[in-house]
Design a protein around this motif. Structure first.
Motif, mmCIF file in Angstrom:
data_model
loop_
_atom_site.group_PDB
_atom_site.id
_atom_site.type_symbol
_atom_site.label_atom_id
_atom_site.label_comp_id
_atom_site.label_asym_id
_atom_site.label_seq_id
_atom_site.Cartn_x
_atom_site.Cartn_y
_atom_site.Cartn_z
ATOM 1 N N HIS A 32 28.466 44.447 45.401
ATOM 2 C CA HIS A 32 29.460 45.500 45.207
ATOM 3 C C HIS A 32 29.212 46.626 46.218
ATOM 4 N N TYR A 56 37.854 50.445 37.716
ATOM 5 C CA TYR A 56 37.030 49.300 38.127
ATOM 6 C C TYR A 56 37.495 48.752 39.464
ATOM 7 N N ALA A 103 25.710 43.979 41.585
ATOM 8 C CA ALA A 103 25.740 45.383 41.997
ATOM 9 C C ALA A 103 25.450 45.526 43.487
ATOM 10 N N THR A 145 24.963 51.845 39.251
ATOM 11 C CA THR A 145 26.243 51.150 39.086
ATOM 12 C C THR A 145 26.607 51.122 37.604
ATOM 13 N N LEU A 192 23.082 40.697 37.345
ATOM 14 C CA LEU A 192 23.763 41.984 37.452
ATOM 15 C C LEU A 192 23.284 42.767 38.669
ATOM 16 N N ILE A 211 28.581 49.300 34.758
ATOM 17 C CA ILE A 211 29.060 47.934 34.540
ATOM 18 C C ILE A 211 29.623 47.819 33.127
ATOM 19 N N GLU A 267 24.658 51.139 32.461
ATOM 20 C CA GLU A 267 24.324 51.659 33.788
ATOM 21 C C GLU A 267 23.145 50.862 34.305
ATOM 22 N N PRO A 326 32.929 51.596 39.331
ATOM 23 C CA PRO A 326 32.376 50.684 38.328
ATOM 24 C C PRO A 326 32.806 49.231 38.548
ATOM 25 N N LEU A 327 32.057 48.358 37.909
ATOM 26 C CA LEU A 327 32.171 46.907 38.044
ATOM 27 C C LEU A 327 32.349 46.311 36.652
ATOM 28 N N ILE A 328 33.128 45.233 36.556
ATOM 29 C CA ILE A 328 33.270 44.476 35.308
ATOM 30 C C ILE A 328 32.488 43.183 35.459
ATOM 31 N N ALA A 329 31.801 42.752 34.398
ATOM 32 C CA ALA A 329 31.145 41.444 34.366
ATOM 33 C C ALA A 329 31.527 40.763 33.060
ATOM 34 N N LEU A 335 30.405 45.191 30.536
ATOM 35 C CA LEU A 335 30.185 43.787 30.177
ATOM 36 C C LEU A 335 31.218 43.412 29.122
#
Length: 195
Positions: free
Chosen positions: A130, A48, A127, A2, A123, A4, A176, A138-141, A6
């Motif tokens: 997700h 995202y 993930a 995943t 995280l 991410i 990643e 992709p993911l935002i945190a 940040l």
């Protein structure tokens, strides 16, 4: 695996005054809200699919602003993404700490290892959620400066951030997270301490 991004929350009045925030729940100021909108612009081409955040209001509001701008669902909140607990140093300024002949990382502050362990666990949970939702992008945190610094150091095996660099409000950093929960650094943006 995943990807991410940040993101550090936008500015608060305590950031402006140079006060140690830690777990103290200080809200964004107007500059911080503008930084969150700028962060959304910087993330807009990344594809995202979801956003997660620390439950502290400064991170949560930053995430809400980004989610709204990118058309994402409201952020999922993870306690493991909260800022380092600075204990007795919270609320103090650099001058206060100097007068007391100590650093912000006092003897009662949460150690880097504990910050890294809980942040990486959060995280991993983000993930997994997700993936369970059928998302592969992709993911935002959205989290906090000290936590992001610790993760940059872990993911780069201590090579970054360079001495004196700081993680700016509203900045984003790419990581990643592999299927074994190992975090690696793709890119980061840090500013010199005197910038």
């Amino acid at each position: 695996m995943t990807v991410i991004a940040l993101v550090r929350h936008g500015q608060t009045d305590w950031n402006l005054l140079g006060r140690v925030q830690g777990r103290t729940d200080i809200p964004l100021n107007d500059t911080g809200r503008a930084q969150a909108r700028e962060a959304a612009v910087g993330l807009s081409e990344g594809g995202y699919e979801a956003i997660a955040a620390s439950p502290l209001s400064r991170a949560r509001e930053t995430a809400d602003i980004i989610a709204d701008a990118l058309g994402l669902e409201p952020p999922a909140l993870y306690d493991g993404l909260v800022e380092r607990d600075y204990a007795s140093a919270e609320g103090l300024t650099a001058d206060d700490l100097w007068e007391r002949r100590r650093r912000a990382m006092g003897p009662d502050a949460e150690p880097d290892e504990a910050v890294a362990t809980r942040a990486i666990a959060a995280l991993r949970h983000a993930a997994a959620a997700h993936a369970e939702a059928g998302r592969t992008g992709p993911l935002i945190a959205v989290a906090h400066g000290a936590l992001i610094r610790v993760l940059i150091a872990v993911a780069s095996d201590g090579a970054f951030p360079l001495p004196g660099e700081r993680v700016e409000n509203g900045s984003h950093h790419l990581f990643e997270l592999d299927d074994d929960g190992v975090l690696s650094l793709r890119s980061y943006s840090a500013a010199p301490a005197d910038a």
